[in-house]
Design an enzyme around this catalytic site. Structure first.
Site, mmCIF file in Angstrom:
data_model
loop_
_atom_site.group_PDB
_atom_site.id
_atom_site.type_symbol
_atom_site.label_atom_id
_atom_site.label_comp_id
_atom_site.label_asym_id
_atom_site.label_seq_id
_atom_site.Cartn_x
_atom_site.Cartn_y
_atom_site.Cartn_z
ATOM 1 N N ARG A 86 -14.964 59.364 15.705
ATOM 2 C CA ARG A 86 -14.851 58.663 16.982
ATOM 3 C C ARG A 86 -14.228 59.613 17.992
ATOM 4 O O ARG A 86 -13.168 60.184 17.755
ATOM 5 C CB ARG A 86 -13.961 57.421 16.832
ATOM 6 C CG ARG A 86 -13.408 56.842 18.137
ATOM 7 C CD ARG A 86 -14.377 55.903 18.791
ATOM 8 N NE ARG A 86 -13.891 55.437 20.100
ATOM 9 C CZ ARG A 86 -13.324 54.242 20.316
ATOM 10 N NH1 ARG A 86 -13.148 53.419 19.311
ATOM 11 N NH2 ARG A 86 -12.967 53.875 21.522
ATOM 12 N N ARG A 95 -19.473 54.027 21.502
ATOM 13 C CA ARG A 95 -18.622 54.631 20.460
ATOM 14 C C ARG A 95 -19.311 54.477 19.113
ATOM 15 O O ARG A 95 -19.995 53.490 18.848
ATOM 16 C CB ARG A 95 -17.233 53.999 20.435
ATOM 17 C CG ARG A 95 -17.158 52.541 20.038
ATOM 18 C CD ARG A 95 -17.553 51.571 21.103
ATOM 19 N NE ARG A 95 -16.984 51.844 22.411
ATOM 20 C CZ ARG A 95 -15.752 51.497 22.746
ATOM 21 N NH1 ARG A 95 -14.980 50.905 21.893
ATOM 22 N NH2 ARG A 95 -15.320 51.749 23.956
ATOM 23 N N ASP A 98 -15.560 51.331 16.332
ATOM 24 C CA ASP A 98 -14.406 50.772 17.036
ATOM 25 C C ASP A 98 -13.743 49.775 16.105
ATOM 26 O O ASP A 98 -14.425 48.879 15.605
ATOM 27 C CB ASP A 98 -14.900 50.066 18.300
ATOM 28 C CG ASP A 98 -13.761 49.708 19.217
ATOM 29 O OD1 ASP A 98 -13.382 50.540 20.035
ATOM 30 O OD2 ASP A 98 -13.247 48.589 19.077
ATOM 31 N N ASP A 100 -10.703 47.102 15.930
ATOM 32 C CA ASP A 100 -9.685 46.381 16.710
ATOM 33 C C ASP A 100 -8.915 45.428 15.795
ATOM 34 O O ASP A 100 -9.536 44.615 15.098
ATOM 35 C CB ASP A 100 -10.351 45.537 17.808
ATOM 36 C CG ASP A 100 -10.923 46.390 18.945
ATOM 37 O OD1 ASP A 100 -10.356 47.437 19.259
ATOM 38 O OD2 ASP A 100 -11.971 45.974 19.494
HETATM 39 N N1 LIG Z 1 -21.102 43.485 22.408
HETATM 40 C C1 LIG Z 1 -20.068 44.334 22.480
HETATM 41 N N2 LIG Z 1 -19.660 44.775 23.689
HETATM 42 C C2 LIG Z 1 -18.607 45.633 23.720
HETATM 43 N N3 LIG Z 1 -17.992 46.223 24.798
HETATM 44 C C3 LIG Z 1 -17.009 46.987 24.314
HETATM 45 S S1 LIG Z 1 -15.979 47.929 25.282
HETATM 46 N N4 LIG Z 1 -16.950 46.929 22.953
HETATM 47 C C4 LIG Z 1 -16.041 47.683 22.080
HETATM 48 C C5 LIG Z 1 -15.057 46.783 21.383
HETATM 49 O O1 LIG Z 1 -13.993 46.536 22.242
HETATM 50 C C6 LIG Z 1 -17.946 46.066 22.558
HETATM 51 C C7 LIG Z 1 -18.391 45.581 21.295
HETATM 52 O O2 LIG Z 1 -17.872 45.907 20.214
HETATM 53 N N5 LIG Z 1 -19.455 44.721 21.319
#
Ligand SMILES: Nc1nc2nc(S)n(CCO)c2c(=O)[nH]1
Length: 161
Positions: A86, A95, A98, A100
């Site tokens: 990453r 990315r 990710d 979280d």
């Molecule tokens: N659908 C979707 N939209 C996202 N926008 C971000 S930033 N992220 C990264 C996670 O915060 C995502 C994601 O994981 N999925």
């Protein structure tokens, strides 16, 4: 034995072999001696939220039990992202992986490096739907209130679910 807490992690990827990145991230976490993966959701293909000019994501959620503290678990999530290459360049950009931290036991934290529960989880269907699935897997008590919230929020104008 040290205290063993249950935590929930949201995973996402929208570059390269997304499914491979997610599977590998779960395997790397499982390999850690102080982390046990005890449940995982299905994979969901989701449209990008926030920065929308990017490829669709694959998202999922997992349940783990761990003797690590929230801060130590966060460090392991960042380490796993690094192991999977990453590159943290554009904050909201695409990315490879990710990770979280969504919830850690009943811990509530408002710190710059770590906020628990995750501050944006209630606004994001790509987080809530896999999270509710993994909570319902073992009939966790947190499932019902989140499911009720999701059903109330869905269909509301302007709700970025
Ligand atoms: N659908 C979707 N939209 C996202 N926008 C971000 S930033 N992220 C990264 C996670 O915060 C995502 C994601 O994981 N999925």
């Amino acid at each position: 034995a040290e205290a063993c807490e249950r935590a929930y992690i949201g995973l996402g990827s929208n570059i390269g072999d997304r499914e491979q990145f997610l599977t590998e991230a779960v395997r790397l976490l499982q390999e850690h001696p102080q982390i046990r993966v005890t449940g995982q959701s299905a994979l969901y293909e989701t449209d990008p939220v926030g920065y929308t000019d990017q490829a669709p994501f694959l998202n999922m959620a997992i349940e783990v039990t761990t003797t690590l503290s929230p801060e130590q678990l966060l460090e392991q999530l960042l380490e796993t992202e690094r192991q999977l290459g990453r590159v943290r360049d554009i904050r909201w950009g695409p990315r490879t992986i990710d990770l979280d931290m969504l919830m850690y036991g009943d811990v509530r934290r408002q710190r710059p490096e770590l906020t628990l529960p995750h501050p944006r989880m209630h606004e994001r269907a790509f987080v809530l739907i896999p999270l509710i699935e993994v909570l319902e897997l073992h009939h966790r008590p947190q499932a019902a209130p989140l499911r009720a919230f999701l059903e109330r929020a869905e269909g509301k104008e302007g709700v970025t679910l």
